[in-house]
Design an enzyme around this catalytic site. Structure first.
Site, short mmCIF file in Angstrom:
data_model
loop_
_atom_site.label_atom_id
_atom_site.label_comp_id
_atom_site.label_asym_id
_atom_site.label_seq_id
_atom_site.Cartn_x
_atom_site.Cartn_y
_atom_site.Cartn_z
N LYS A 17 64.89 -49.87 -23.73
CA LYS A 17 65.41 -50.60 -22.56
C LYS A 17 66.89 -50.28 -22.39
O LYS A 17 67.53 -49.70 -23.26
CB LYS A 17 65.26 -52.12 -22.74
CG LYS A 17 63.84 -52.60 -22.93
CD LYS A 17 63.02 -52.49 -21.67
CE LYS A 17 61.61 -53.03 -21.93
NZ LYS A 17 60.61 -52.41 -21.13
N SER A 59 58.12 -48.65 -17.72
CA SER A 59 59.23 -49.61 -17.59
C SER A 59 60.61 -48.99 -17.43
O SER A 59 61.50 -49.64 -16.92
CB SER A 59 59.23 -50.57 -18.78
OG SER A 59 59.67 -49.92 -19.95
#
Length: 194
Positions: free
Chosen positions: A106, A58
């Site tokens: 993230k 990711s």
């Protein structure tokens, strides 16, 4: 000529060190012990850093699968968010594929009070109506358009690999709930070092 016998005074042998010498030795020893304790403490605490190994895609290409990164721990309530920060946070169960590890990495896109929109005609994300410069994104996602306001004390976070990241935008598209799609600022536990 006569010789007088020479007598040398007999000095009893010293049986120990002077008080000053004993104090010096003890003080020096304590200094060494204290210095060693400080060094050991710094090594054990690791300067408040953690090492993380990426197990997913990711955050590619910024953080590649299998890559180990260093993150600086953030004391509870001390994180001051900045757009572009790469953060480690304890994700809610709805964000995780398994219950094994709640720590997720993230990038911060939207700060509290920001209006985050998808997307302009070139596929760029907008923050407060302005295109977001994201040189780290190599493949933009193809998301349906939406426009949200990031709630107070919450963050909009996304992975750099937009086609393969379970992040704020995916959570919003699933539940259409800004609260579920954002994370509390207080959930951030560390900042990844560039």
């Amino acid at each position: 000529m006569s010789y007088a016998p020479v007598t040398t005074p007999v000095v009893p042998p010293r049986r120990g060190l002077s008080t000053g010498a004993v104090i010096g030795i003890v003080a020096g020893g304590l200094t060494l012990v204290l210095a060693a304790a400080i060094v050991i403490g710094v090594v054990v605490s690791g300067h408040d850093t953690i090492r993380l190994k990426a197990t997913g895609v990711s955050m590619e290409p910024t953080i590649r699968t299998g890559q180990t990164v260093t993150a600086e721990k953030v004391a509870a309530g001390k994180y001051r968010p900045k757009r572009g920060d790469i953060v480690v946070f304890n994700a809610p169960a709805s964000w995780r594929a398994t219950d094994a590890n709640p720590a997720i990495v993230k990038r911060v896109i939207g700060l509290p009070g920001d209006r985050v929109s998808c997307c302009d005609s070139t596929g760029q994300w907008l923050v407060d109506g302005q295109p977001l410069s994201e040189p780290y994104v190599t493949t933009p996602g193809t998301d349906p358009p939406f426009d949200i306001l990031v709630p107070d004390d919450r963050l909009w976070v996304m992975g750099d690999n937009r086609v393969a990241s379970n992040d704020s935008r995916r959570m919003f598209l699933v539940g259409n709930d800004v609260g579920m799609a954002t994370i509390p600022v207080s959930a951030v536990t560390a900042l990844v070092q560039p």
